[in-house]
Design a protein around this motif. Structure first.
Motif, short mmCIF file in Angstrom:
data_model
loop_
_atom_site.label_atom_id
_atom_site.label_comp_id
_atom_site.label_asym_id
_atom_site.label_seq_id
_atom_site.Cartn_x
_atom_site.Cartn_y
_atom_site.Cartn_z
N LEU A 1 81.10 4.26 76.78
CA LEU A 1 80.59 4.46 78.13
C LEU A 1 79.12 4.89 78.12
O LEU A 1 78.33 4.49 78.99
N ARG A 2 78.77 5.70 77.12
CA ARG A 2 77.36 6.11 77.01
C ARG A 2 76.48 4.89 76.75
O ARG A 2 75.41 4.72 77.36
N LYS A 3 76.94 4.02 75.85
CA LYS A 3 76.19 2.80 75.56
C LYS A 3 76.11 1.90 76.78
O LYS A 3 75.08 1.26 77.04
N ARG A 4 77.22 1.85 77.55
CA ARG A 4 77.21 1.03 78.77
C ARG A 4 76.18 1.54 79.75
O ARG A 4 75.40 0.75 80.32
N ASP A 5 76.17 2.86 79.97
CA ASP A 5 75.21 3.43 80.92
C ASP A 5 73.77 3.21 80.44
O ASP A 5 72.87 2.92 81.25
N GLU A 6 73.60 3.35 79.14
CA GLU A 6 72.25 3.12 78.59
C GLU A 6 71.82 1.68 78.79
O GLU A 6 70.68 1.40 79.22
N ALA A 7 72.74 0.74 78.51
CA ALA A 7 72.42 -0.68 78.68
C ALA A 7 72.18 -1.01 80.15
O ALA A 7 71.30 -1.81 80.49
N THR A 8 72.96 -0.38 81.04
CA THR A 8 72.81 -0.63 82.48
C THR A 8 71.44 -0.16 82.97
O THR A 8 70.77 -0.86 83.74
N ASN A 9 71.02 1.00 82.53
CA ASN A 9 69.72 1.52 82.94
C ASN A 9 68.58 0.65 82.40
O ASN A 9 67.58 0.40 83.08
N GLN A 10 68.74 0.18 81.16
CA GLN A 10 67.72 -0.70 80.59
C GLN A 10 67.65 -2.03 81.35
O GLN A 10 66.55 -2.55 81.61
N LEU A 11 68.83 -2.56 81.71
CA LEU A 11 68.86 -3.81 82.47
C LEU A 11 68.20 -3.64 83.83
O LEU A 11 67.44 -4.50 84.28
N LYS A 12 68.49 -2.53 84.49
CA LYS A 12 67.87 -2.27 85.80
C LYS A 12 66.34 -2.24 85.67
O LYS A 12 65.62 -2.83 86.48
N ALA A 13 65.86 -1.54 84.62
CA ALA A 13 64.41 -1.44 84.43
C ALA A 13 63.79 -2.82 84.19
O ALA A 13 62.72 -3.16 84.75
N LYS A 14 64.44 -3.67 83.39
CA LYS A 14 63.92 -5.01 83.13
C LYS A 14 63.90 -5.86 84.39
O LYS A 14 62.95 -6.61 84.64
N LEU A 15 64.97 -5.75 85.18
CA LEU A 15 65.03 -6.54 86.41
C LEU A 15 63.99 -6.09 87.42
O LEU A 15 63.36 -6.91 88.10
N GLN A 16 63.81 -4.78 87.54
CA GLN A 16 62.81 -4.28 88.47
C GLN A 16 61.42 -4.75 88.07
O GLN A 16 60.59 -5.10 88.92
N GLU A 17 61.18 -4.77 86.77
CA GLU A 17 59.88 -5.25 86.30
C GLU A 17 59.71 -6.74 86.54
O GLU A 17 58.65 -7.20 87.00
N ALA A 18 60.79 -7.52 86.25
CA ALA A 18 60.69 -8.97 86.40
C ALA A 18 60.61 -9.40 87.86
O ALA A 18 59.96 -10.41 88.19
N LEU A 19 61.24 -8.66 88.75
CA LEU A 19 61.34 -9.07 90.15
C LEU A 19 60.44 -8.23 91.06
O LEU A 19 60.62 -8.21 92.28
N LEU A 20 59.50 -7.53 90.46
CA LEU A 20 58.64 -6.63 91.23
C LEU A 20 57.94 -7.35 92.37
O LEU A 20 57.79 -6.81 93.47
N GLY A 21 57.56 -8.59 92.16
CA GLY A 21 56.80 -9.31 93.19
C GLY A 21 57.63 -9.71 94.39
O GLY A 21 57.07 -10.17 95.40
N PHE A 22 58.94 -9.52 94.32
CA PHE A 22 59.80 -9.94 95.44
C PHE A 22 60.35 -8.76 96.25
O PHE A 22 61.10 -8.97 97.19
N THR A 23 59.98 -7.56 95.89
CA THR A 23 60.51 -6.39 96.60
C THR A 23 60.06 -6.36 98.05
O THR A 23 60.78 -5.86 98.92
N LYS A 24 58.86 -6.91 98.32
CA LYS A 24 58.38 -6.92 99.70
C LYS A 24 59.19 -7.89 100.57
O LYS A 24 59.13 -7.81 101.80
N ASN A 25 59.88 -8.80 99.93
CA ASN A 25 60.68 -9.78 100.67
C ASN A 25 62.15 -9.37 100.80
O ASN A 25 63.01 -10.19 101.10
#
Length: 280
Positions: free
Chosen positions: A116-140
């Motif tokens: 579960l610790r690894k899952r939470d760690e992976a989930t947080n990392q995935l969220k950070a990557k997605l936020q970075e990749a999709l940053l240009g679409f947050t205004k939409n």
């Protein structure tokens, strides 16, 4: 009693003859009174003796009953003592067995906690990557959140589709392409695409009958784009339509209805390892 009376008369006669004295009526009456007193005393003694014998017999019965109870209690005590001895002889092996079981459970719990610790760690990392990749679409209207151990990428319908359409527009394709680039780097992530609508009835949309249809068709459009054009593995994908029944807010204003019309891409780590542990 008769023997006593006879004995007393003989004694009186002998004493009278030997003394050669004739008793007076007064003395004779006194002797008779004394005889009666002795008779009464003898009767009382006999009654008391019978009463004592009855008490003795009753006490003997009580004693016998108590001896029986003592024997029964002694038997119960011996049985309990034997059981206690048996338990003591088995206690060490049972304690060792319980201790072994507890150690196994503790080890399994530690393994689950680590997964579960690894899952939470992976989930947080995935969220950070997605936020970075999709940053240009947050205004939409694109948002990335973590809920219940899963990453939710929410895209409003205006980012993906023209009004009333199930065909993804160019800006929507750009956002999904950026998303697919991250997803292809995360092969251990399951992907569920959920279509949502507002509560307003659909009109003039051809074969699309209602909000159920619209939500399902929009989700399948997104899945087809990700799998067919962006080559995300189909086995990881699920398309569902939620219709109007899981709104983010009330459908009372145009702004809130716009938020309810959305595609949610739910990303959850595969937990096969955890499920295998639970089954053990």
């Amino acid at each position: 009693m008769k023997r006593l009376s006879l004995f007393l008369l003989v004694v009186l006669c002998i004493s009278t003859v030997s003394s050669c004295v004739i008793l007076s009526p007064k003395k004779y009456k006194a002797l008779l009174a004394k005889q009666d007193s002795l008779n009464v005393g003898w009767s009382d003694a006999q009654s008391k003796n019978e009463s004592l014998e009855q008490r003795i017999n009753r006490l003997k019965k009580d004693t016998a009953a108590l001896n029986g109870q003592i024997a029964e209690l002694r038997g119960q005590f011996n049985e309990m003592d034997a059981n206690y001895t048996k338990l003591r002889s088995n206690s060490s092996s049972e304690i060792n067995k319980l201790s072994g079981d507890l150690k196994k459970r503790e080890q399994r719990l530690k393994e689950v906690e680590e997964i579960l610790r690894k899952r939470d760690e992976a989930t947080n990392q995935l969220k950070a990557k997605l936020q970075e990749a999709l940053l240009g679409f947050t205004k939409n209207g694109l948002t990335v959140e973590i809920k219940n151990g899963k990453v939710y990428v929410s895209l409003t319908d205006k980012l993906l589709f023209p009004s009333g359409s199930i065909i993804i527009d160019e800006k929507g394709k750009q956002a999904l392409t950026q998303l697919a680039a991250v997803l292809k780097q995360q092969p251990e992530i399951n992907i569920a695409v959920e279509g949502h609508t507002d509560s307003q009835k659909i009109t003039n949309l051809g074969q699309i009958k209602d909000n159920w249809d619209l939500s399902v068709l929009r989700s399948t459009s997104v899945v087809r784009f990700l799998t067919e054009e962006q080559k995300v593995e189909s086995v990881r994908m699920t398309a569902t339509g939620k219709g109007e029944f899981q709104p983010l807010g009330p459908n009372t204003t145009a702004e809130s209805r716009s938020k309810n019309r959305r595609i949610e891409i739910v990303l959850s780590p595969k937990l096969d390892e955890l499920y295998d542990l639970i089954k053990q």
